[in-house]
Design a protein around this motif. Structure first.
Motif, PDB file in Angstrom:
ATOM      1  N   GLY A 129       9.721  -8.591  36.715  1.00 38.19           N
ATOM      2  CA  GLY A 129       9.382  -7.329  36.000  1.00 38.19           C
ATOM      3  C   GLY A 129      10.394  -6.233  36.295  1.00 38.19           C
ATOM      4  N   GLY A 130       9.872  -4.955  36.376  1.00 36.91           N
ATOM      5  CA  GLY A 130      10.750  -3.805  36.660  1.00 36.91           C
ATOM      6  C   GLY A 130      11.682  -3.509  35.515  1.00 36.91           C
ATOM      7  N   SER A 131      11.112  -3.077  34.417  1.00 34.47           N
ATOM      8  CA  SER A 131      11.936  -2.821  33.240  1.00 34.47           C
ATOM      9  C   SER A 131      11.372  -1.627  32.478  1.00 34.47           C
ATOM     10  CB  SER A 131      11.945  -4.060  32.354  1.00 34.47           C
ATOM     11  OG  SER A 131      10.610  -4.343  31.966  1.00 34.47           O
ATOM     12  N   LYS A 132      11.782  -1.426  31.219  1.00 38.34           N
ATOM     13  CA  LYS A 132      11.280  -0.328  30.380  1.00 38.34           C
ATOM     14  C   LYS A 132       9.885  -0.644  29.868  1.00 38.34           C
ATOM     15  CE  LYS A 132      14.877   2.321  30.418  1.00 38.34           C
ATOM     16  NZ  LYS A 132      14.794   3.688  30.953  1.00 38.34           N
TER      17      LYS A 132
ATOM     18  N   SER B  18      23.987  -5.123  25.852  1.00 39.67           N
ATOM     19  CA  SER B  18      23.584  -5.880  24.674  1.00 39.67           C
ATOM     20  C   SER B  18      22.107  -6.248  24.724  1.00 39.67           C
ATOM     21  CB  SER B  18      24.428  -7.154  24.550  1.00 39.67           C
ATOM     22  OG  SER B  18      24.373  -7.850  25.784  1.00 39.67           O
ATOM     23  N   GLU B  19      21.508  -6.142  25.908  1.00 43.24           N
ATOM     24  CA  GLU B  19      20.102  -6.552  26.012  1.00 43.24           C
ATOM     25  C   GLU B  19      19.278  -5.565  26.812  1.00 43.24           C
ATOM     26  OE1 GLU B  19      20.652 -10.525  27.581  1.00 43.24           O
ATOM     27  OE2 GLU B  19      20.136 -11.313  25.597  1.00 43.24           O
ATOM     28  N   LEU B  20      17.972  -5.514  26.514  1.00 44.56           N
ATOM     29  CA  LEU B  20      17.073  -4.553  27.140  1.00 44.56           C
ATOM     30  C   LEU B  20      15.830  -5.309  27.599  1.00 44.56           C
ATOM     31  CD1 LEU B  20      16.668  -1.420  27.496  1.00 44.56           C
ATOM     32  CD2 LEU B  20      15.441  -1.520  25.314  1.00 44.56           C
ATOM     33  N   LEU B  21      15.407  -5.032  28.834  1.00 44.75           N
ATOM     34  CA  LEU B  21      14.218  -5.702  29.366  1.00 44.75           C
ATOM     35  C   LEU B  21      13.022  -4.767  29.184  1.00 44.75           C
ATOM     36  CD1 LEU B  21      13.257  -8.243  30.943  1.00 44.75           C
ATOM     37  CD2 LEU B  21      13.535  -6.869  33.022  1.00 44.75           C
ATOM     38  N   VAL B  22      11.989  -5.265  28.495  1.00 50.63           N
ATOM     39  CA  VAL B  22      10.802  -4.435  28.294  1.00 50.63           C
ATOM     40  C   VAL B  22       9.558  -5.164  28.783  1.00 50.63           C
ATOM     41  CG1 VAL B  22      11.609  -2.998  26.401  1.00 50.63           C
ATOM     42  CG2 VAL B  22      10.670  -5.282  25.923  1.00 50.63           C
ATOM     43  N   THR B  23       8.602  -4.353  29.279  1.00 46.52           N
ATOM     44  CA  THR B  23       7.371  -4.952  29.782  1.00 46.52           C
ATOM     45  C   THR B  23       6.208  -4.476  28.937  1.00 46.52           C
ATOM     46  OG1 THR B  23       8.316  -4.864  31.989  1.00 46.52           O
ATOM     47  CG2 THR B  23       5.944  -5.243  31.832  1.00 46.52           C
ATOM     48  N   GLY B  24       5.435  -5.386  28.424  1.00 42.95           N
ATOM     49  CA  GLY B  24       4.323  -5.058  27.537  1.00 42.95           C
ATOM     50  C   GLY B  24       3.053  -4.762  28.303  1.00 42.95           C
ATOM     51  N   ASN B  25       1.965  -4.529  27.546  1.00 44.50           N
ATOM     52  CA  ASN B  25       0.670  -4.171  28.143  1.00 44.50           C
ATOM     53  C   ASN B  25       0.132  -5.257  29.059  1.00 44.50           C
ATOM     54  OD1 ASN B  25       0.788  -1.842  26.812  1.00 44.50           O
ATOM     55  ND2 ASN B  25      -0.651  -2.414  25.169  1.00 44.50           N
ATOM     56  N   ASN B  26       0.423  -6.507  28.694  1.00 47.61           N
ATOM     57  CA  ASN B  26      -0.116  -7.614  29.473  1.00 47.61           C
ATOM     58  C   ASN B  26       0.816  -8.021  30.612  1.00 47.61           C
ATOM     59  OD1 ASN B  26       1.931  -8.424  27.899  1.00 47.61           O
ATOM     60  ND2 ASN B  26       0.813 -10.046  26.818  1.00 47.61           N
ATOM     61  N   LYS B  27       1.672  -7.100  31.023  1.00 44.95           N
ATOM     62  CA  LYS B  27       2.597  -7.300  32.140  1.00 44.95           C
ATOM     63  C   LYS B  27       3.649  -8.370  31.861  1.00 44.95           C
ATOM     64  CE  LYS B  27       0.389  -4.640  35.302  1.00 44.95           C
ATOM     65  NZ  LYS B  27       0.404  -3.325  34.704  1.00 44.95           N
ATOM     66  N   GLU B  28       3.644  -8.907  30.646  1.00 48.19           N
ATOM     67  CA  GLU B  28       4.703  -9.842  30.291  1.00 48.19           C
ATOM     68  C   GLU B  28       5.970  -9.070  29.983  1.00 48.19           C
ATOM     69  OE1 GLU B  28       2.176 -13.339  28.017  1.00 48.19           O
ATOM     70  OE2 GLU B  28       3.165 -11.744  26.876  1.00 48.19           O
ATOM     71  N   SER B  29       7.105  -9.700  30.242  1.00 46.23           N
ATOM     72  CA  SER B  29       8.371  -9.044  29.928  1.00 46.23           C
ATOM     73  C   SER B  29       9.165  -9.867  28.941  1.00 46.23           C
ATOM     74  CB  SER B  29       9.200  -8.860  31.200  1.00 46.23           C
ATOM     75  OG  SER B  29       8.539  -7.997  32.067  1.00 46.23           O
ATOM     76  N   LYS B  30       9.949  -9.105  28.135  1.00 42.09           N
ATOM     77  CA  LYS B  30      10.821  -9.790  27.185  1.00 42.09           C
ATOM     78  C   LYS B  30      12.199  -9.167  27.244  1.00 42.09           C
ATOM     79  CE  LYS B  30       7.250 -11.116  23.890  1.00 42.09           C
ATOM     80  NZ  LYS B  30       6.844 -11.185  22.474  1.00 42.09           N
ATOM     81  N   LEU B  31      13.211  -9.970  27.014  1.00 41.18           N
ATOM     82  CA  LEU B  31      14.585  -9.467  26.975  1.00 41.18           C
ATOM     83  C   LEU B  31      15.009  -9.467  25.512  1.00 41.18           C
ATOM     84  CD1 LEU B  31      16.760  -8.588  29.016  1.00 41.18           C
ATOM     85  CD2 LEU B  31      17.703 -10.893  28.822  1.00 41.18           C
ATOM     86  N   ILE B  32      15.373  -8.266  25.000  1.00 42.94           N
ATOM     87  CA  ILE B  32      15.702  -8.206  23.566  1.00 42.94           C
ATOM     88  C   ILE B  32      17.076  -7.599  23.344  1.00 42.94           C
ATOM     89  CG2 ILE B  32      13.349  -8.122  22.629  1.00 42.94           C
ATOM     90  CD1 ILE B  32      13.603  -5.046  22.718  1.00 42.94           C
ATOM     91  N   ASN B  33      17.732  -8.040  22.272  1.00 40.90           N
ATOM     92  CA  ASN B  33      18.973  -7.407  21.856  1.00 40.90           C
ATOM     93  C   ASN B  33      18.748  -6.660  20.545  1.00 40.90           C
ATOM     94  OD1 ASN B  33      19.006  -9.292  19.818  1.00 40.90           O
ATOM     95  ND2 ASN B  33      20.437 -10.659  20.892  1.00 40.90           N
ATOM     96  N   PHE B  34      19.771  -5.965  20.041  1.00 41.73           N
ATOM     97  CA  PHE B  34      19.653  -5.100  18.877  1.00 41.73           C
ATOM     98  C   PHE B  34      19.147  -5.863  17.651  1.00 41.73           C
ATOM     99  CE2 PHE B  34      20.849  -2.141  15.605  1.00 41.73           C
ATOM    100  CZ  PHE B  34      20.718  -0.899  16.227  1.00 41.73           C
ATOM    101  N   GLU B  35      19.713  -7.028  17.495  1.00 41.89           N
ATOM    102  CA  GLU B  35      19.383  -7.858  16.332  1.00 41.89           C
ATOM    103  C   GLU B  35      17.908  -8.251  16.331  1.00 41.89           C
ATOM    104  OE1 GLU B  35      21.212 -11.931  14.530  1.00 41.89           O
ATOM    105  OE2 GLU B  35      22.445 -10.783  15.957  1.00 41.89           O
ATOM    106  N   GLN B  36      17.457  -8.689  17.515  1.00 40.76           N
ATOM    107  CA  GLN B  36      16.062  -9.090  17.627  1.00 40.76           C
ATOM    108  C   GLN B  36      15.138  -7.913  17.376  1.00 40.76           C
ATOM    109  OE1 GLN B  36      16.625 -10.480  21.574  1.00 40.76           O
ATOM    110  NE2 GLN B  36      16.659 -12.667  21.002  1.00 40.76           N
ATOM    111  N   LEU B  37      15.571  -6.740  17.842  1.00 38.88           N
ATOM    112  CA  LEU B  37      14.767  -5.518  17.676  1.00 38.88           C
ATOM    113  C   LEU B  37      14.574  -5.197  16.192  1.00 38.88           C
ATOM    114  CD1 LEU B  37      13.463  -3.195  19.351  1.00 38.88           C
ATOM    115  CD2 LEU B  37      15.604  -1.950  19.032  1.00 38.88           C
ATOM    116  N   THR B  38      15.675  -5.173  15.447  1.00 42.75           N
ATOM    117  CA  THR B  38      15.572  -4.834  14.019  1.00 42.75           C
ATOM    118  C   THR B  38      14.810  -5.907  13.252  1.00 42.75           C
ATOM    119  OG1 THR B  38      17.805  -5.721  13.820  1.00 42.75           O
ATOM    120  CG2 THR B  38      17.582  -3.340  13.758  1.00 42.75           C
ATOM    121  N   LYS B  39      15.006  -7.133  13.626  1.00 42.66           N
ATOM    122  CA  LYS B  39      14.310  -8.226  12.940  1.00 42.66           C
ATOM    123  C   LYS B  39      12.804  -8.096  13.162  1.00 42.66           C
ATOM    124  CE  LYS B  39      14.426 -13.248  12.606  1.00 42.66           C
ATOM    125  NZ  LYS B  39      14.692 -14.413  13.475  1.00 42.66           N
ATOM    126  N   GLY B  40      12.426  -7.901  14.429  1.00 36.94           N
ATOM    127  CA  GLY B  40      11.019  -7.724  14.769  1.00 36.94           C
ATOM    128  C   GLY B  40      10.420  -6.549  14.018  1.00 36.94           C
TER     129      GLY B  40
END
Ligand SMILES: Nc1ncnc2c1ncn2[C@@H]1O[C@H](COP(=O)(O)OP(=O)(O)OP(=O)(O)O)[C@@H](O)[C@H]1O
Ligand SMILES: [Mg+2]
Lengths: 319, 523
Positions: A264-267, A286-308
């Motif tokens: 963990g330990g991310s945005k 190129s990548e950003l680590l984010v942590t969701g409500n359920n304490k899961e974390s995901k690593l995303i890049n710009f492309e994935q962000l816009t697609k999502g």
């Protein structure tokens, strides 16, 4: 808490405000948004009795304002004018100290409070002995804000407080403003015709047209559940930018890549799409680590962000 | 009359006491009235800025008041407020009012509406808004109004001397009637300087920025009060009776100066115009006045002439003076004019003057009535054998004499007559005569001696107050210098005189000027 019940005001033949009702909760910021002449200022002035309504009632903290002496009422409400309205014959320090003096504060207290405010609002110390003429527009606007905040009133009314500024200055003042700890404790009604500003600062927005309330709701509600064509069209031109600001990572969580990393330990996923994009762009990563409500974390890049985000958008439209 | 040769500086140095007290009075008058004008005008200006509907009416009235000529305004004041400081202050106040009201009004309504609204939004009460926002912001405009009012007041205050309120007008108008340029300038120059200095000072205050202005505003009322208080200083009463003398009388050797030097008379004296002097004496505002012995008002107001027992007032016997050429051109003229010689005594002349001045009868009618009752009236022959031109000075007695002569000539000769009445003062009349604009006019021996010939004071004194000697001297000198002939005296002596109310003179047993002096010394 502020409550307006069926407020109306007519100037000659112009129905400036018609049957306006809304509630502003404790510590909430409500933004009155609408085109020029739709009655925002008039509505605001009826809250501190600068204008008396033809019909309807205004309650502050459960008490009808008509039961209070207007001068006393106004001393207890911070007011930032659309035209700044500093007193040209007083120094900046005297402008700020005006209401505390009326309330007979002692000199020391006034001085300390003034110092505190000009630091918070990033006004140079030297401005205190100047007169309003000698300040830039942005500085004057900050003085106007300081004057309204000086007695730390629990209710603050602001009429286009950043209206007279260029876009760059405005954006920076808005940021400072949002970061002010004091303001988070206040019940605020703010007027603007700038949609961006409304979305930036509002807890809820009251969209007005021709003196009437069109829709009241959170920025997100206004964007995704507009009540009519007017509401939709009002936001249309800046829709994409607004959506980037309103939608956060959590909203599009399910459209983001599946990989889940344990460390963990991310945005936080409360980050708006706009803020996430800015981080990705500015920090050369190129990548950003984010942590969701359920304490899961995901690593995303710009492309994935816009697609999502796009997939989320499609989902909204189909609803 | 060697004053003419004095330099202005000598005159001012010699009269420095008077000059100082007149200047102080002038400043005092200006500022007292200004103070009252501010006290009235400022609230009125604020009022009409609040209730705009009233503004037209109030500014209209103040505007109309300002257009009333100052002399007329002072005249209106006398029946209500008497003479002296009160009516002068009120009149000045009225003139100062318009600029103050107008500028207060425009200053306040000119303030940025947003600033006023901000004050309201801050929770300031109406009075706080007025004192802390509206008045300070309107102050430069209000000060401009006060500045205008001050300059107007300095000017109008010169007229205060007409109604015994003092000021530099005493010199100015005294100088004009005495034909004394130095005296005029001794009043006019300080008055002009005063206006310029005050204007400059006020413009400095007006141009101050807000911070300095605020400090100046605390000082300002104090200064006005102090300056206004000047007026109270010189008016310490020195005697039980009050005298009112005309500016001319004040400056003459055969006037106030002689009263002081020959009689040693010490009386509280105020300077006042001839026009209101008699009325003021009648109204018991004055006890002793300077006047003319044949003035009709003597009778109208029941006044008594005090005997000039030390003879300081020279005789002023009236007689027609004629160009010798005219006597040749109109051979019948001298004989005709002499018909009147010795016919009009002091009391008859007083009575005639009373009829015109007080009963407002036309001079023609008075002249005709007089001639008829003396058996001198003859119906006009309507002759065309040349035209005799008669002149007269600009006061009632001379009009009557001119009419009498006109009727005598028309009735007794074949000459036609043209009258040129109202030829200003002595100088103008005499110049008209020497320049062949008129053929004759009635003149007084004293005037001929002291004003027209202006001999060495020693000669004048030697002439003393002897009627015959004076007449002989002026006859001789006029003949020699101007080719003008003094015909036989008409009879009356229109000299300066001191007078009192008959009743008071009886009560105090004061019949002569020496009696008056003795009375004053004892009381
Ligand atoms: N004092 C007044 N007298 C007459 N009409 C007024 C007055 N104040 C406002 N109005 C009218 O009422 C209507 C609403 O004015 P208001 O100032 O509330 O608009 P606004 O939404 O604040 O506009 P803006 O964004 O331009 O400030 C306008 O048509 C305006 O002309
Ligand atoms: Mg507005």
């Amino acid at each position: 808490m502020i409550e307006l019940k069926g407020i109306s005001k007519k100037f000659g033949d112009t129905q400036a405000v018609n049957q306006v009702s809304f509630k502003v909760a404790e510590k909430e910021t409500l933004v009155l948004l609408g085109t020029s002449g739709c009655g925002k200022t008039t509505t605001l002035k009826m809250i501190n009795r600068l204008i008396e309504p033809d019909a309807g009632r205004v309650m502050i903290n459960g008490e009808a304002i008509t039961n209070q002496d207007p001068d006393m009422l106004r001393k207890g409400i911070g007011y930032v004018m659309q035209n700044i309205g500093l007193f040209p014959h007083y120094t900046i320090a005297e402008n700020i100290a005006l209401v505390p003096k009326l309330l007979k504060w002692d000199k020391e207290k006034i001085k300390n409070r003034t110092q505190e405010l000009i630091q918070k609002l990033h006004l140079p110390e030297s401005t205190l002995t100047m007169i309003p003429h000698e300040l830039s527009g942005g500085q004057q606007q900050r003085v106007g804000l300081a004057r309204a905040l000086v007695t730390d009133p629990s209710v603050l009314l602001m009429d286009e407080p950043f209206g007279a500024l260029d876009n760059v200055t405005r954006a920076s003042i808005q940021k400072e403003f949002k970061a002010l700890e004091e303001l988070k404790r206040k019940t605020i009604v703010m007027v603007t015709h700038d949609v961006q500003e409304a979305f930036e600062l509002a807890d809820r927005i009251c969209l007005m047209d021709k003196g009437e309330v069109v829709q009241i709701g959170t920025p997100k509600e206004l964007l995704y559940q507009p009540v009519n064509d007017f509401a939709k069209k009002f936001l249309a031109s800046q829709r994409l930018a607004l959506e980037f600001k309103v939608v956060n990572i959590q909203d599009i969580w399910s459209y983001l890549p599946k990989e889940i990393l344990k460390d963990g330990g991310s945005k936080s996923a409360d980050l708006s799409i706009w803020e996430a994009m800015e981080l990705l762009r500015n920090n050369d990563r190129s990548e950003l680590l984010v942590t969701g409500n359920n304490k899961e974390s995901k690593l995303i890049n710009f492309e994935q962000l816009t697609k999502g985000f796009n997939q989320f958008q499609n989902g909204q439209v189909h609803e | 009359m060697n004053e003419q040769q004095q330099t202005l500086w000598q005159f001012m140095a010699g009269q420095s006491d008077k000059l100082l007290s007149q200047t102080l009075q002038h400043v005092g008058l200006t500022f007292i009235s200004l103070l009252f004008a501010i006290a009235i005008g400022l609230p009125l200006g604020i009022l009409i800025a609040r209730k705009r509907k009233l503004s037209g009416t109030v500014l209209g009235i103040a505007g109309v008041l300002q257009t009333v000529p100052s002399i007329a305004l002072l005249g209106f004041m006398i029946p209500v407020l008497g003479i002296g400081a009160k009516p002068a202050i009120v009149a000045l106040l009225i003139y100062a009012l318009l600029p103050i009201i107008r500028n207060t009004y425009t200053g306040i309504i000119g303030i940025d509406l947003h600033v006023k609204e901000a004050a309201r939004a801050m929770g300031m009460s109406k009075s706080q808004i007025l004192l802390k926002v509206e008045l300070p912001l309107a102050m430069p405009v209000i000060l401009a109004g006060i500045r205008t009012a001050t300059v107007i007041n300095v000017g109008v205050a010169t007229l205060a001397s007409f109604i015994a309120a003092g000021g530099l007008g005493e010199f100015i108008f005294g100088g004009i009637s005495l034909n004394n340029t130095n005296m005029i300038l001794a009043g006019a120059i300080p008055a002009a300087l005063l206006a310029i200095i005050l204007d400059a000072l006020l413009s400095l205050i007006q141009k101050m920025n807000f911070k300095k202005l605020r400090k100046a505003l605390y000082v300002f009322p104090v200064v006005i009060l102090v300056l206004g208080a000047f007026y109270a200083l010189p008016t310490a009463y020195g005697s039980t009776l009050t005298a009112g003398f005309t500016p001319e009388f004040m400056g003459r050797q055969d006037g106030d100066l002689g009263l002081k030097s020959t009689y040693g008379l010490k009386i509280h004296t105020i300077v006042i115009s001839d026009a209101v002097m008699y009325k003021a004496a009648f109204a018991k505002e004055l006890d002793v006045i300077s006047g003319y012995s044949t003035d009709g008002r003597l009778k109208a107001f029941d006044l008594k002439i005090l005997d000039d027992d030390k003879h300081i007032f020279p005789p002023y016997y009236a007689a027609p003076i004629v160009r010798e050429e005219a006597l040749k051109k109109f051979p019948e003229l001298e004989k005709t004019l002499d018909l009147l010689a010795g016919k009009i005594t002091d009391s008859i002349m007083t009575d005639l003057n009373y009829k015109t001045d007080y009963l407002h009868q036309q001079p023609e009618r008075v002249a005709k009535d007089f001639l008829i009752s003396n058996g001198l009236y003859k119906v006009a022959k309507n002759g065309h054998n040349g035209t005799v031109r008669i002149g007269s000075k600009i006061f009632g007695e001379q009009y009557i004499l001119a009419e009498i002569y006109s009727m005598l000539i028309k009735g007794n000769t074949d000459y036609d007559v043209a009258t040129k009445t109202g030829l200003g003062g002595t100088k103008i009349c005499f110049d008209a005569l020497t320049n062949d604009q008129i053929d004759f006019y009635p003149e007084y021996t004293g005037t001929g001696l002291l004003v027209l010939l202006q001999p060495d004071p020693k000669i004048a004194k030697e002439m003393g107050h002897d009627k015959e000697k004076t007449y002989a001297y002026v006859s001789r000198e006029f003949e020699k210098n101007f080719k003008i002939k003094w015909l036989k005296p008409i009879g009356f002596n229109n000299a300066y005189a001191l007078m009192m109310r008959k009743k008071q003179s009886k009560e105090l047993n004061v019949n002569s000027i020496s009696d008056l002096k003795n009375y004053l010394d004892k009381n």
